[in-house]
Scaffold this motif. Structure first.
Motif, PDB file in Angstrom:
ATOM      1  N   ALA A 172      -9.166   1.523 -11.384  1.00  0.00           N
ATOM      2  CA  ALA A 172      -7.926   1.119 -10.720  1.00  0.00           C
ATOM      3  C   ALA A 172      -7.810   1.755  -9.337  1.00  0.00           C
ATOM      4  CB  ALA A 172      -6.727   1.510 -11.583  1.00  0.00           C
ATOM      5  N   SER A 173      -8.183   3.030  -9.229  1.00  0.00           N
ATOM      6  CA  SER A 173      -8.088   3.720  -7.943  1.00  0.00           C
ATOM      7  C   SER A 173      -9.039   3.118  -6.913  1.00  0.00           C
ATOM      8  CB  SER A 173      -8.393   5.204  -8.125  1.00  0.00           C
ATOM      9  OG  SER A 173      -7.473   5.807  -9.006  1.00  0.00           O
ATOM     10  N   VAL A 174     -10.246   2.792  -7.349  1.00  0.00           N
ATOM     11  CA  VAL A 174     -11.220   2.178  -6.445  1.00  0.00           C
ATOM     12  C   VAL A 174     -10.700   0.841  -5.922  1.00  0.00           C
ATOM     13  CG1 VAL A 174     -13.473   1.041  -6.372  1.00  0.00           C
ATOM     14  CG2 VAL A 174     -13.280   3.338  -7.318  1.00  0.00           C
ATOM     15  N   VAL A 175     -10.135   0.049  -6.816  1.00  0.00           N
ATOM     16  CA  VAL A 175      -9.587  -1.250  -6.404  1.00  0.00           C
ATOM     17  C   VAL A 175      -8.444  -1.068  -5.408  1.00  0.00           C
ATOM     18  CG1 VAL A 175      -8.309  -3.276  -7.197  1.00  0.00           C
ATOM     19  CG2 VAL A 175     -10.283  -2.467  -8.493  1.00  0.00           C
ATOM     20  N   VAL A 176      -7.536  -0.148  -5.703  1.00  0.00           N
ATOM     21  CA  VAL A 176      -6.382   0.069  -4.827  1.00  0.00           C
ATOM     22  C   VAL A 176      -6.824   0.539  -3.444  1.00  0.00           C
ATOM     23  CG1 VAL A 176      -4.352   1.514  -4.432  1.00  0.00           C
ATOM     24  CG2 VAL A 176      -4.732   0.486  -6.675  1.00  0.00           C
ATOM     25  N   PHE A 177      -7.670   1.560  -3.393  1.00  0.00           N
ATOM     26  CA  PHE A 177      -8.108   2.069  -2.093  1.00  0.00           C
ATOM     27  C   PHE A 177      -8.976   1.045  -1.359  1.00  0.00           C
ATOM     28  CE2 PHE A 177      -7.293   6.458  -3.833  1.00  0.00           C
ATOM     29  CZ  PHE A 177      -6.302   6.770  -2.924  1.00  0.00           C
ATOM     30  N   GLY A 178      -9.756   0.271  -2.110  1.00  0.00           N
ATOM     31  CA  GLY A 178     -10.552  -0.775  -1.484  1.00  0.00           C
ATOM     32  C   GLY A 178      -9.683  -1.834  -0.833  1.00  0.00           C
ATOM     33  N   LEU A 179      -8.623  -2.245  -1.527  1.00  0.00           N
ATOM     34  CA  LEU A 179      -7.702  -3.246  -0.977  1.00  0.00           C
ATOM     35  C   LEU A 179      -6.930  -2.701   0.217  1.00  0.00           C
ATOM     36  CD1 LEU A 179      -6.328  -4.874  -4.266  1.00  0.00           C
ATOM     37  CD2 LEU A 179      -7.958  -5.866  -2.634  1.00  0.00           C
ATOM     38  N   LEU A 180      -6.500  -1.437   0.124  1.00  0.00           N
ATOM     39  CA  LEU A 180      -5.774  -0.836   1.244  1.00  0.00           C
ATOM     40  C   LEU A 180      -6.666  -0.725   2.472  1.00  0.00           C
ATOM     41  CD1 LEU A 180      -3.770   1.993  -0.587  1.00  0.00           C
ATOM     42  CD2 LEU A 180      -2.850  -0.103   0.411  1.00  0.00           C
ATOM     43  N   ALA A 181      -7.917  -0.354   2.245  1.00  0.00           N
ATOM     44  CA  ALA A 181      -8.858  -0.259   3.360  1.00  0.00           C
ATOM     45  C   ALA A 181      -9.087  -1.630   3.994  1.00  0.00           C
ATOM     46  CB  ALA A 181     -10.183   0.325   2.879  1.00  0.00           C
ATOM     47  N   ARG A 182      -9.204  -2.628   3.133  1.00  0.00           N
ATOM     48  CA  ARG A 182      -9.412  -3.991   3.655  1.00  0.00           C
ATOM     49  C   ARG A 182      -8.208  -4.462   4.457  1.00  0.00           C
ATOM     50  NH1 ARG A 182     -11.195  -9.316   0.068  1.00  0.00           N
ATOM     51  NH2 ARG A 182     -11.345 -10.763   1.836  1.00  0.00           N
ATOM     52  N   ALA A 183      -7.012  -4.094   3.979  1.00  0.00           N
ATOM     53  CA  ALA A 183      -5.790  -4.476   4.694  1.00  0.00           C
ATOM     54  C   ALA A 183      -5.740  -3.845   6.077  1.00  0.00           C
ATOM     55  CB  ALA A 183      -4.562  -4.076   3.887  1.00  0.00           C
ATOM     56  N   GLN A 184      -6.396  -2.693   6.224  1.00  0.00           N
ATOM     57  CA  GLN A 184      -6.464  -2.005   7.514  1.00  0.00           C
ATOM     58  C   GLN A 184      -7.657  -2.460   8.345  1.00  0.00           C
ATOM     59  OE1 GLN A 184      -6.432   2.226   6.797  1.00  0.00           O
ATOM     60  NE2 GLN A 184      -4.334   2.230   6.023  1.00  0.00           N
ATOM     61  N   GLY A 185      -8.406  -3.425   7.803  1.00  0.00           N
ATOM     62  CA  GLY A 185      -9.566  -3.924   8.522  1.00  0.00           C
ATOM     63  C   GLY A 185     -10.767  -3.015   8.443  1.00  0.00           C
ATOM     64  N   VAL A 186     -10.816  -2.162   7.422  1.00  0.00           N
ATOM     65  CA  VAL A 186     -11.916  -1.209   7.267  1.00  0.00           C
ATOM     66  C   VAL A 186     -12.859  -1.690   6.168  1.00  0.00           C
ATOM     67  CG1 VAL A 186     -12.546   1.162   6.671  1.00  0.00           C
ATOM     68  CG2 VAL A 186     -10.462   0.719   7.982  1.00  0.00           C
ATOM     69  N   ASN A 187     -14.140  -1.769   6.492  1.00  0.00           N
ATOM     70  CA  ASN A 187     -15.157  -2.158   5.523  1.00  0.00           C
ATOM     71  C   ASN A 187     -15.748  -0.892   4.907  1.00  0.00           C
ATOM     72  OD1 ASN A 187     -17.235  -3.209   4.003  1.00  0.00           O
ATOM     73  ND2 ASN A 187     -18.477  -3.873   5.750  1.00  0.00           N
ATOM     74  N   VAL A 188     -15.345  -0.579   3.670  1.00  0.00           N
ATOM     75  CA  VAL A 188     -15.779   0.672   3.041  1.00  0.00           C
ATOM     76  C   VAL A 188     -17.272   0.683   2.743  1.00  0.00           C
ATOM     77  CG1 VAL A 188     -13.515   1.134   2.033  1.00  0.00           C
ATOM     78  CG2 VAL A 188     -15.196  -0.193   0.732  1.00  0.00           C
ATOM     79  N   PHE A 189     -17.910  -0.492   2.769  1.00  0.00           N
ATOM     80  CA  PHE A 189     -19.340  -0.564   2.469  1.00  0.00           C
ATOM     81  C   PHE A 189     -20.203  -0.599   3.726  1.00  0.00           C
ATOM     82  CE2 PHE A 189     -17.214  -2.673  -1.175  1.00  0.00           C
ATOM     83  CZ  PHE A 189     -17.577  -1.761  -2.151  1.00  0.00           C
ATOM     84  N   ALA A 190     -19.575  -0.398   4.888  1.00  0.00           N
ATOM     85  CA  ALA A 190     -20.327  -0.402   6.144  1.00  0.00           C
ATOM     86  C   ALA A 190     -21.404   0.680   6.116  1.00  0.00           C
ATOM     87  CB  ALA A 190     -19.388  -0.187   7.324  1.00  0.00           C
TER      88      ALA A 190
END
Length: 296
Positions: free
Chosen positions: A43-61
């Motif tokens: 759940a935490s990974v999904v939440v932080f992943g979505l928040l990062a995406r909302a900020q335009g950040v690609n966590v897998f860069a």
């Protein structure tokens, strides 16, 4: 001002973690540890992943797939596995008391591995603090519980994680750091599954407890990442001790725990050592010349 913000964020994070710990400890009565971590971490990974995406950040860069992030995540994985095992086996108040050695472990690590100058006074404080840890876990005495050693493993992992956080480039989004930190919960699942604990179906009650744990865990984790990056470690670390106060209160209310005199005595030594270190650092920040700091 940044140190003050870091202190406030860290204190709030400690309160959130104490609440999360209470729910996790309660859940270990009904669910296997790996299942708890799979739910919390997923759940935490999904939440932080979505928040990062909302900020335009690609966590897998590619620029985030660095050795620092890797070792930080690995440290978090070890710490998380040891910590939930300690919560499962050891009273919440004892876990919280031993866990207060984390700031001292960070100071020790900063001196040994990051070149920070620590004089004899702070070395004495570190030694005194770890004497407090020994008083709490009582190795070799009748009250010794080997399970308490899991807390020390968690302390080492958390200290390594927080020191590595300081090496993360300043332009790295806190959402990215939080995302990979949360993934450590999921990475810990295979280790915890080695215990052979079977899957248990969720009930509405355990599902609600998991949701509450996820909420406080996410809030706490994000606040501690921001706090570590805002303030100086030596200034804000002593405020980790507030977690002990929150945990003792929750342990008494939720689990009817009552720490004994030795636990309080050991905790007092640890806290006094950390506060002394903080006061020395604050005094230096107010005007000591750099040349004199080597003797602190």
């Amino acid at each position: 001002m940044n140190n003050l913000r870091g202190i406030l964020l860290l204190t709030a994070a400690m309160a959130a973690f104490a609440v999360e710990d209470s729910f996790i400890k309660h859940l270990t009565l009904f669910l296997p540890r790996w299942q708890i971590f799979l739910c919390l971490g997923g759940a935490s990974v999904v939440v932080f992943g979505l928040l990062a995406r909302a900020q335009g950040v690609n966590v897998f860069a590619r620029r985030y797939r660095t050795k620092i992030i890797f070792w930080r995540t690995l440290s978090d994985t070890v710490a998380a596995s040891a910590f939930i095992t300690a919560l499962w086996l050891v009273p919440l108040s004892t876990v919280a008391a031993v866990f207060q050695a984390t700031p001292l472990a960070i100071t020790l690590g900063a001196a040994l591995f990051m070149g920070e100058q620590v004089g004899w006074r702070r070395w004495a404080a570190i030694i005194t603090g770890f004497i407090g840890v020994l008083i709490i876990i009582r190795p070799g005495l009748a009250g010794f519980d080997p399970s308490a050693l899991f807390v020390l493993i968690a302390v080492a992992g958390i200290a390594a994680r927080d020191l590595l956080t300081r090496l993360v480039p300043p332009n790295t989004s806190s959402m990215v750091v939080s995302f990979y930190g949360s993934s450590s919960f999921v990475l810990a699942v295979p280790l915890l599954m080695l215990s052979g604990e079977p899957f248990v179906s969720l009930t509405p009650t355990t599902g609600l407890y998991l949701a509450i744990g996820v909420f406080f865990g996410i809030i706490g984790y994000y606040m501690i990442v921001v706090a570590m990056r805002l303030g100086d470690a030596s200034a804000i670390m002593p405020f980790r001790y507030t977690r002990l106060l929150f945990s003792i209160i929750l342990g008494y209310i939720v689990f009817s725990e009552s720490p004994d005199a030795l636990t309080y005595a050991g905790s007092a030594l640890i806290i006094a050592s950390g506060l002394y270190t903080f006061l020395r650092e604050r005094k230096l920040a107010r005007g000591h010349a750099p040349a004199s700091s080597a003797a602190v």
